[in-house]
Design a protein around this motif. Sequence first.
Motif, short mmCIF file in Angstrom:
data_model
loop_
_atom_site.label_atom_id
_atom_site.label_comp_id
_atom_site.label_asym_id
_atom_site.label_seq_id
_atom_site.Cartn_x
_atom_site.Cartn_y
_atom_site.Cartn_z
N VAL A 7 9.70 4.22 -4.71
CA VAL A 7 10.24 3.31 -3.50
C VAL A 7 10.77 4.19 -2.49
O VAL A 7 10.49 4.13 -1.33
N THR A 8 11.15 5.37 -3.06
CA THR A 8 11.65 6.32 -2.06
C THR A 8 10.60 6.90 -1.11
O THR A 8 10.88 7.09 -0.07
N GLN A 64 15.52 2.78 1.68
CA GLN A 64 15.27 2.28 0.35
C GLN A 64 15.61 0.96 -0.07
O GLN A 64 14.85 0.05 -0.58
N SER A 65 16.85 0.35 0.36
CA SER A 65 17.07 -1.07 0.19
C SER A 65 16.08 -1.72 0.89
O SER A 65 15.74 -3.05 0.46
N LEU A 104 0.74 -1.31 -0.03
CA LEU A 104 -0.05 -0.01 0.08
C LEU A 104 0.84 1.47 0.17
O LEU A 104 0.52 2.24 -0.71
N ALA A 105 1.90 1.38 0.60
CA ALA A 105 2.91 2.57 0.79
C ALA A 105 3.51 2.72 -0.78
O ALA A 105 3.50 3.93 -0.97
N VAL A 106 4.01 1.92 -1.28
CA VAL A 106 4.61 1.89 -2.57
C VAL A 106 3.29 2.52 -3.49
O VAL A 106 3.53 3.19 -4.37
N LEU A 107 2.27 1.88 -3.55
CA LEU A 107 1.11 2.18 -4.36
C LEU A 107 0.76 3.66 -4.12
O LEU A 107 0.49 4.35 -5.19
#
Length: 310
Positions: free
Chosen positions: A29-30, A40-41, A21-24
């Motif tokens: 990614v940042t 980020q890794s 959900l966070a990436v969406l």
Amino acid sequence: MQYMSKLDYSNLDGRLLQLLLAVLEAGSVTGAAQRLGVTQSAVSHLLDKLRAITGDPLFVKAGRGIVATARAEALAVQARELLSSMERFCLSGEFEPARWQTTFTVAANDFQRDVLLPPLMARLRAQAPGVTLRVIPSDIPSLEMLRHEHCQLVISPRPPEGTDILQKRLFEDEYRVFYDPTQRAAPTTRAEYLAAGHVTVVYEPQRTLDLDQWLAARGVQRRFLVMVPGFAGVPPFLRGSDLLATLPGLLQAHLLRGLASTKVPVPCPTMPMYMIWHMRHQHDPAHRWLRAELEAVVAPALARAEPTSS
């Protein structure tokens, strides 16, 4: 690149659902790393793990950013439901606000956001400090916002229609005519009102405010010289001009502070305000508690924002 499902569902946990959900929602990614408070890794590593579980790339490059695949969009709907179920599992039994750890998303436009949500946040900080309040614009709210868990609560004068959607009226506000008193006098007659240029809000193309539709249907034809996408865009066009804007009176204590207002010189309806939620949350103790907290801030918030009469 082909993604094969190498891990079974038992490797799925809440962190991976939150990551999806966070990436969406962040679109990168940042941004997801900043939202989750990790590197980020770490996001990339967990995203690879989730790709292996689902057998889908989930996000693909598009220009300088990334976009979600159709599979990721569908999984996000299920992820929100699963996270909600996990939260209810942890809160089973007697609900204690002080132990509640969550991000609660409320959809509200600038009017209801400014009037109701700051005092709500003050109550949450005192009683449920583990709750983060996320506010998104409601514009003209849709069923999907609640059905797909884009938010848990909507505050709007326009409840979407649906058999699985519940609502409760919070208050009613009177419309007033706002103007810059250094540039013009208050319109006191219908003729003065109709002769002026007006500013209004249009959230979506061809979808005017309910008030504008109501007045037009009764023959009150105004000359709109400016249309902005939200109430926050109105004040700059009123200050220093002889334009008028007919808006909820409670805005005088917030966005329209410093401008004068008067009663609308033509028959005018009131504007209702509702809180709206999906029936899946009807009996959830945490959601019920937060709805009660929102109701509790209404009367004092309205008292502080009451416009002066003229």
